[in-house]
Design a protein around this motif. Sequence first.
Motif, PDB file in Angstrom:
ATOM      1  N   GLN A  90     -33.326 -12.274  23.865  1.00  0.00           N
ATOM      2  CA  GLN A  90     -32.334 -13.003  23.067  1.00  0.00           C
ATOM      3  C   GLN A  90     -32.437 -14.507  23.308  1.00  0.00           C
ATOM      4  O   GLN A  90     -32.348 -15.303  22.373  1.00  0.00           O
ATOM      5  CB  GLN A  90     -30.924 -12.521  23.391  1.00  0.00           C
ATOM      6  N   LEU A  91     -32.609 -14.899  24.569  1.00  0.00           N
ATOM      7  CA  LEU A  91     -32.760 -16.321  24.879  1.00  0.00           C
ATOM      8  C   LEU A  91     -34.070 -16.871  24.317  1.00  0.00           C
ATOM      9  O   LEU A  91     -34.137 -18.009  23.848  1.00  0.00           O
ATOM     10  CB  LEU A  91     -32.710 -16.536  26.396  1.00  0.00           C
ATOM     11  N   LEU A  92     -35.111 -16.057  24.356  1.00  0.00           N
ATOM     12  CA  LEU A  92     -36.405 -16.488  23.833  1.00  0.00           C
ATOM     13  C   LEU A  92     -36.340 -16.706  22.325  1.00  0.00           C
ATOM     14  O   LEU A  92     -36.877 -17.700  21.801  1.00  0.00           O
ATOM     15  CB  LEU A  92     -37.467 -15.439  24.176  1.00  0.00           C
ATOM     16  N   GLN A  93     -35.671 -15.800  21.601  1.00  0.00           N
ATOM     17  CA  GLN A  93     -35.529 -15.955  20.153  1.00  0.00           C
ATOM     18  C   GLN A  93     -34.722 -17.220  19.819  1.00  0.00           C
ATOM     19  O   GLN A  93     -35.047 -17.929  18.863  1.00  0.00           O
ATOM     20  CB  GLN A  93     -34.839 -14.720  19.570  1.00  0.00           C
ATOM     21  N   LEU A  94     -33.705 -17.504  20.608  1.00  0.00           N
ATOM     22  CA  LEU A  94     -32.898 -18.697  20.384  1.00  0.00           C
ATOM     23  C   LEU A  94     -33.727 -19.961  20.572  1.00  0.00           C
ATOM     24  O   LEU A  94     -33.635 -20.921  19.793  1.00  0.00           O
ATOM     25  CB  LEU A  94     -31.699 -18.695  21.340  1.00  0.00           C
ATOM     26  N   ARG A 100     -38.386 -24.469  15.985  1.00  0.00           N
ATOM     27  CA  ARG A 100     -38.799 -24.553  14.576  1.00  0.00           C
ATOM     28  C   ARG A 100     -38.132 -25.701  13.838  1.00  0.00           C
ATOM     29  O   ARG A 100     -38.781 -26.428  13.098  1.00  0.00           O
ATOM     30  CB  ARG A 100     -38.497 -23.226  13.865  1.00  0.00           C
ATOM     31  N   ASP A 101     -36.815 -25.850  14.024  1.00  0.00           N
ATOM     32  CA  ASP A 101     -36.115 -26.841  13.204  1.00  0.00           C
ATOM     33  C   ASP A 101     -35.543 -28.019  13.998  1.00  0.00           C
ATOM     34  O   ASP A 101     -34.988 -28.948  13.412  1.00  0.00           O
ATOM     35  CB  ASP A 101     -34.979 -26.164  12.416  1.00  0.00           C
ATOM     36  N   GLY A 102     -35.669 -27.994  15.341  1.00  0.00           N
ATOM     37  CA  GLY A 102     -35.194 -29.117  16.145  1.00  0.00           C
ATOM     38  C   GLY A 102     -33.688 -29.221  16.251  1.00  0.00           C
ATOM     39  O   GLY A 102     -33.171 -30.227  16.742  1.00  0.00           O
ATOM     40  N   GLU A 103     -32.959 -28.205  15.786  1.00  0.00           N
ATOM     41  CA  GLU A 103     -31.504 -28.229  15.829  1.00  0.00           C
ATOM     42  C   GLU A 103     -31.002 -27.667  17.160  1.00  0.00           C
ATOM     43  O   GLU A 103     -31.508 -26.664  17.657  1.00  0.00           O
ATOM     44  CB  GLU A 103     -30.937 -27.380  14.683  1.00  0.00           C
ATOM     45  N   ILE A 104     -29.986 -28.307  17.724  1.00  0.00           N
ATOM     46  CA  ILE A 104     -29.345 -27.784  18.935  1.00  0.00           C
ATOM     47  C   ILE A 104     -28.521 -26.563  18.557  1.00  0.00           C
ATOM     48  O   ILE A 104     -27.777 -26.572  17.578  1.00  0.00           O
ATOM     49  CB  ILE A 104     -28.443 -28.852  19.587  1.00  0.00           C
ATOM     50  N   ARG A 105     -28.665 -25.496  19.353  1.00  0.00           N
ATOM     51  CA  ARG A 105     -27.948 -24.259  19.053  1.00  0.00           C
ATOM     52  C   ARG A 105     -27.147 -23.787  20.267  1.00  0.00           C
ATOM     53  O   ARG A 105     -27.573 -23.962  21.408  1.00  0.00           O
ATOM     54  CB  ARG A 105     -28.917 -23.157  18.621  1.00  0.00           C
ATOM     55  N   GLU A 106     -26.017 -23.157  19.960  1.00  0.00           N
ATOM     56  CA  GLU A 106     -25.186 -22.542  20.987  1.00  0.00           C
ATOM     57  C   GLU A 106     -24.892 -21.101  20.584  1.00  0.00           C
ATOM     58  O   GLU A 106     -24.710 -20.815  19.399  1.00  0.00           O
ATOM     59  CB  GLU A 106     -23.876 -23.309  21.183  1.00  0.00           C
ATOM     60  N   ARG A 126     -26.792 -22.830  25.548  1.00  0.00           N
ATOM     61  CA  ARG A 126     -26.971 -24.034  24.723  1.00  0.00           C
ATOM     62  C   ARG A 126     -28.439 -24.414  24.828  1.00  0.00           C
ATOM     63  O   ARG A 126     -28.949 -24.653  25.923  1.00  0.00           O
ATOM     64  CB  ARG A 126     -26.083 -25.165  25.225  1.00  0.00           C
ATOM     65  N   VAL A 127     -29.102 -24.457  23.680  1.00  0.00           N
ATOM     66  CA  VAL A 127     -30.548 -24.695  23.641  1.00  0.00           C
ATOM     67  C   VAL A 127     -30.813 -25.940  22.800  1.00  0.00           C
ATOM     68  O   VAL A 127     -30.268 -26.088  21.703  1.00  0.00           O
ATOM     69  CB  VAL A 127     -31.299 -23.481  23.057  1.00  0.00           C
ATOM     70  N   GLU A 133     -42.579 -31.350  23.052  1.00  0.00           N
ATOM     71  CA  GLU A 133     -43.297 -30.166  23.510  1.00  0.00           C
ATOM     72  C   GLU A 133     -42.416 -29.131  24.193  1.00  0.00           C
ATOM     73  O   GLU A 133     -42.799 -27.974  24.294  1.00  0.00           O
ATOM     74  CB  GLU A 133     -44.409 -30.566  24.497  1.00  0.00           C
ATOM     75  N   HIS A 134     -41.238 -29.530  24.657  1.00  0.00           N
ATOM     76  CA  HIS A 134     -40.455 -28.647  25.505  1.00  0.00           C
ATOM     77  C   HIS A 134     -39.097 -28.316  24.900  1.00  0.00           C
ATOM     78  O   HIS A 134     -38.614 -29.007  24.000  1.00  0.00           O
ATOM     79  CB  HIS A 134     -40.253 -29.268  26.896  1.00  0.00           C
ATOM     80  N   VAL A 135     -38.508 -27.239  25.422  1.00  0.00           N
ATOM     81  CA  VAL A 135     -37.169 -26.806  25.025  1.00  0.00           C
ATOM     82  C   VAL A 135     -36.350 -26.610  26.299  1.00  0.00           C
ATOM     83  O   VAL A 135     -36.834 -26.041  27.283  1.00  0.00           O
ATOM     84  CB  VAL A 135     -37.219 -25.496  24.218  1.00  0.00           C
ATOM     85  N   LEU A 136     -35.100 -27.073  26.278  1.00  0.00           N
ATOM     86  CA  LEU A 136     -34.203 -26.943  27.423  1.00  0.00           C
ATOM     87  C   LEU A 136     -33.118 -25.920  27.120  1.00  0.00           C
ATOM     88  O   LEU A 136     -32.481 -25.976  26.071  1.00  0.00           O
ATOM     89  CB  LEU A 136     -33.556 -28.290  27.747  1.00  0.00           C
ATOM     90  N   LEU A 137     -32.919 -24.975  28.050  1.00  0.00           N
ATOM     91  CA  LEU A 137     -31.856 -23.981  27.937  1.00  0.00           C
ATOM     92  C   LEU A 137     -30.870 -24.177  29.086  1.00  0.00           C
ATOM     93  O   LEU A 137     -31.276 -24.235  30.252  1.00  0.00           O
ATOM     94  CB  LEU A 137     -32.398 -22.551  28.005  1.00  0.00           C
ATOM     95  N   LEU A 138     -29.589 -24.302  28.742  1.00  0.00           N
ATOM     96  CA  LEU A 138     -28.511 -24.331  29.724  1.00  0.00           C
ATOM     97  C   LEU A 138     -27.675 -23.076  29.531  1.00  0.00           C
ATOM     98  O   LEU A 138     -27.143 -22.842  28.437  1.00  0.00           O
ATOM     99  CB  LEU A 138     -27.655 -25.583  29.554  1.00  0.00           C
ATOM    100  N   VAL A 139     -27.562 -22.253  30.573  1.00  0.00           N
ATOM    101  CA  VAL A 139     -26.918 -20.947  30.461  1.00  0.00           C
ATOM    102  C   VAL A 139     -25.756 -20.863  31.451  1.00  0.00           C
ATOM    103  O   VAL A 139     -25.957 -21.026  32.660  1.00  0.00           O
ATOM    104  CB  VAL A 139     -27.924 -19.809  30.740  1.00  0.00           C
ATOM    105  N   GLU A 140     -24.555 -20.613  30.929  1.00  0.00           N
ATOM    106  CA  GLU A 140     -23.353 -20.482  31.751  1.00  0.00           C
ATOM    107  C   GLU A 140     -22.905 -19.019  31.767  1.00  0.00           C
ATOM    108  O   GLU A 140     -22.868 -18.359  30.729  1.00  0.00           O
ATOM    109  CB  GLU A 140     -22.220 -21.348  31.187  1.00  0.00           C
ATOM    110  N   ASP A 141     -22.542 -18.527  32.948  1.00  0.00           N
ATOM    111  CA  ASP A 141     -22.059 -17.153  33.088  1.00  0.00           C
ATOM    112  C   ASP A 141     -20.591 -17.084  32.674  1.00  0.00           C
ATOM    113  O   ASP A 141     -19.728 -17.683  33.303  1.00  0.00           O
ATOM    114  CB  ASP A 141     -22.230 -16.700  34.546  1.00  0.00           C
ATOM    115  N   LEU A 142     -20.314 -16.318  31.604  1.00  0.00           N
ATOM    116  CA  LEU A 142     -18.949 -16.156  31.101  1.00  0.00           C
ATOM    117  C   LEU A 142     -18.386 -14.782  31.415  1.00  0.00           C
ATOM    118  O   LEU A 142     -17.294 -14.431  30.947  1.00  0.00           O
ATOM    119  CB  LEU A 142     -18.922 -16.368  29.577  1.00  0.00           C
ATOM    120  N   THR A 143     -19.112 -14.001  32.210  1.00  0.00           N
ATOM    121  CA  THR A 143     -18.710 -12.621  32.464  1.00  0.00           C
ATOM    122  C   THR A 143     -17.327 -12.537  33.076  1.00  0.00           C
ATOM    123  O   THR A 143     -16.501 -11.715  32.672  1.00  0.00           O
ATOM    124  CB  THR A 143     -19.732 -11.944  33.390  1.00  0.00           C
TER     125      THR A 143
END
Length: 414
Positions: A90-94, A100-106, A126-127, A133-143
């Motif tokens: 799921q994170l990889l698809q995000l 592809r489009d350079g848009e920030i996604r949450e 938040r990606v 060349e690179h993509v940054l992923l910030l992942v917060e635990d909401l469990t």
Amino acid sequence: MTTTLAALLGGALGLLLGAAAVLAARWSEGRHVAPSPIGVDATAPGTVADVLAVLRSSGIILDAEERVVNTSPPAVAHGLVRDRQLVHDQLLQLSRQVRRDGEIREAELDLPRGPIGHGRLTVGARVAPLGSEHVLLLVEDLTRAKQVEEVRRDFVENVSHELKTPVGGLALLAEAVLDAHDDPDAVQRFAARMKVESSRLTRLVQEIVDLSRLQTAETVEQPRPVNLHEVATDAVEQTRLLAESRSISVELDHGTVDGHRLPCVVYGDRELLTTAVRNLVTNAVNYSEKDTRVQVSVTRAADLGRVRVTDEGCGIARADLARIFERFYRVDPARSRSTGGTGLGLAIVKHVCANHGGEVTVDSEPGRGSTFTVRLPLAPADALAGRRPAPPGVRTRAVPGIPAGEDVHVEVRP
């Protein structure tokens, strides 16, 4: 003032004025040009690594080939990254959509905690693109936030149901003591029973609190390397007196090869893991007959560490196997009362394993004893050695907060 000194001062003043003019021009441009999505140059790996090192959340950087080129320690500890690969699709698809489009996604995602078991992890991701060349992923635990309300509801329900018996018993015993105030033997007998019920009540309340904390995952927010060999040793020692009082021998096998223990280290909370294994050993002792054995073994298979507890007791019927990990479910209520069981021990084991990305299973037949197996994902060897994975030609850095060899005590072999 000499001519030379005047020239030097003039030159210095000119340099200062020139630098001020350049800074003013850049500041003016910055007011009209839109900033980059992140504001960090992906070509500065040292700076990015320093930022990731201090993050409490999980930070991950992917290159153009979707390899993890840098990550924060929590991302590895929580099982999001393994062997320079992003574990969850799921994170990889995000990240692919952002590339592809350079848009920030949450997005809010429901992810498995580990490669086995049924533990789930609710995260807010938040990606954003990081340079070209690179993509940054910030992942917060909401469990924890998602489970708090459910835990509160279950807590009230469990307390109202399970506390009726010991509280009612104490009330009846208190009345009996009052009625028998002139009979010392009866008072002593009732007082001893009150002490037993009070101990059961205290233990029940403590286990309900422990289970509630486990369901919110409060105690595994900062996982550390834990040696399963040491966990099993502690659990066996803590149940030694109980086993001896019932004439039951507890044997511990560390799964050595050529006289050496195989490395069996996981990320987690040592106290919780010891509690889980101790509950299994205590359960095996309580349901075993006199002069029998309980065997505890620590082994590994591929990327999983295993702790097995086998007894020679009465076994469990097939109809009960599917429910023994439920809260307050007792296969033999009469025996549970005689041993002081609360019906929460196996439920605690289940939640400890789930919170560590693993699982607990049982294999049993009536009259042939039972085998409970805890399986947990092993910690990556490079993290235990104090290094995070890096592509060829990139200098590796020590993982902050996990000093090499700390609290591990294993032989890491190639």
